[in-house]
Enzyme design. Structure first.
Site, mmCIF file in Angstrom:
data_model
loop_
_atom_site.group_PDB
_atom_site.id
_atom_site.type_symbol
_atom_site.label_atom_id
_atom_site.label_comp_id
_atom_site.label_asym_id
_atom_site.label_seq_id
_atom_site.Cartn_x
_atom_site.Cartn_y
_atom_site.Cartn_z
ATOM 1 N N LYS A 205 -9.692 -6.283 -7.483
ATOM 2 C CA LYS A 205 -8.853 -7.509 -7.626
ATOM 3 C C LYS A 205 -8.666 -8.149 -6.271
ATOM 4 C CE LYS A 205 -4.435 -4.946 -8.157
ATOM 5 N NZ LYS A 205 -3.426 -4.479 -9.148
ATOM 6 N N LYS B 298 -3.671 3.414 2.796
ATOM 7 C CA LYS B 298 -3.131 2.099 2.699
ATOM 8 C C LYS B 298 -2.680 1.745 4.176
ATOM 9 C CE LYS B 298 -1.934 2.058 -1.871
ATOM 10 N NZ LYS B 298 -0.964 1.790 -3.129
ATOM 11 N N LYS C 37 -15.914 -0.288 -5.755
ATOM 12 C CA LYS C 37 -15.386 -0.263 -7.106
ATOM 13 C C LYS C 37 -14.769 -1.698 -7.364
ATOM 14 C CE LYS C 37 -11.466 2.552 -9.156
ATOM 15 N NZ LYS C 37 -10.501 3.736 -8.960
#
Length: 342
Positions: free
Chosen positions: A197, A111, A194
């Site tokens: 969103k 991240k 994958k």
């Protein structure tokens, strides 16, 4: 009775992958466990969030829980920030966990990327908050995907170290409940990625708020290949798709996997049914199944979101119940640590 804790970040646009990979499984666990389902808004702010969007997304995730079948009266549904004990226990765990443990956490590296020095301190220590989420309720089981298993293992390490440091048997060692193959749902536009969103194309995913017409449109336009659907030769001895077959036809196996997950059938049975057929016929069957499953969820979500007071009431009541469970446990922890309370 064994107790489950699990949660989703309120970052909007819940999609089919979230439903099949987590929420549907939670619904099925309700008759077996004492369940606590959280909207983890404290985790969300480890990266900057627009305040208005955060409130909106918190309600949206709650609506998804309820519309999918989670019983907010029988079980506890709340947003994390309404229970101060999460942050209080997380600080204690900041003082229990070791830097070496956090340095091994792979998700921080993913991240933070190349901007590691600019990442928030919260993003670095959020695994300790996740441990606090679980152990604040002495949860025994945590349903997670394979990519989250490391966080449950850290929670076990923290629980064990706390117990050993203070010579107590206060915290249980929570067990990860690894979700099945349906947890990995790929993009409708690129079967190698994958479903997410964050994908700029809304056509890449089926959102939980999509109505029947939009679900049908997205499946109809989903990427395929020019060949008939594969047969059993694509599967290995364990029923999993062979690597070479998946590499050659990722979109085909993604759609077949979605059908298998929605119909609760083994992938082998679905492949046997549709072997050699054209995508047009298969897509119609998948559309009918997806609309029947997701259409009613999307409609109920829209009804709930049109009346935020109902959602807020569920969260308020859930937070009251969560505090009732967690406050005695937190006091027990504070007594063990040596905090003086009047």
């Amino acid at each position: 009775m064994n107790r489950i804790f699990s949660g989703v970040q309120p970052t909007g646009n819940l999609h089919l992958g979230n439903y099949l990979g987590a929420i549907r499984n939670w619904v099925r666990l309700q008759d077996q466990f004492d369940c606590i389902f959280c909207i983890v808004d404290l985790h969300a702010i480890t990266v900057w969030q627009d305040p208005a969007e955060l409130r909106k997304s918190t309600r949206e995730v709650t609506a998804a829980y309820l519309a999918a079948g989670i019983d907010g009266k029988k079980h506890i549904v709340f947003n994390q920030s309404q229970v101060p004990g999460h942050a209080q226990l997380a600080w204690i765990f900041n003082c229990v966990a070791r830097l070496g443990w956090l340095n091994r956490m792979t998700q921080f590296k993913e991240k933070s990327g190349k901007q590691r020095e600019n990442a928030s301190a919260g993003l670095y220590v959020y695994p300790n908050l996740m441990a606090a989420d679980i152990l604040l309720y002495k949860a025994t089981h945590v349903p997670v995907g394979e990519d989250q298993k490391q966080h449950v293992e850290l929670a076990r390490d923290i629980a064990q170290k706390f117990n050993n440091d203070f010579g107590v048997n206060l915290f249980p060692l929570p067990e990860p409940m690894i979700q099945g193959a349906a947890a990995r749902v790929m993009s409708l536009r690129d079967g190698t990625k994958k479903m997410s969103k964050s994908d700029p194309s809304d056509m890449s995913r089926i959102n939980m708020t999509d109505d029947a017409d939009l679900v049908a449109q997205k499946i109809r336009k989903a990427k395929t290949d020019p060949h008939p659907l594969p047969g059993p030769e694509a599967l290995g001895a364990g029923g999993q798709v062979k690597d070479e077959a998946l590499t050659a036809r990722p979109e085909a196996f993604n759609l077949l996997g979605i059908y298998a997950a929605l119909s609760d059938r083994p992938l082998a049975a679905v492949i046997a049914e549709f072997e050699g057929k054209e995508f047009s016929a298969f897509k119609q069957a998948l559309t009918d199944l997806a609309v029947a499953t997701l259409g009613k969820i999307g409609n109920e979500m829209k009804r709930l979101l049109a009346d935020p007071a109902e959602i807020d009431g569920v969260l308020r009541h859930g937070a009251e119940r969560a505090r009732a469970v967690s406050t005695p446990i937190l006091r027990e922890v504070e007594d063990v640590v040596g905090f003086l309370r009047p």
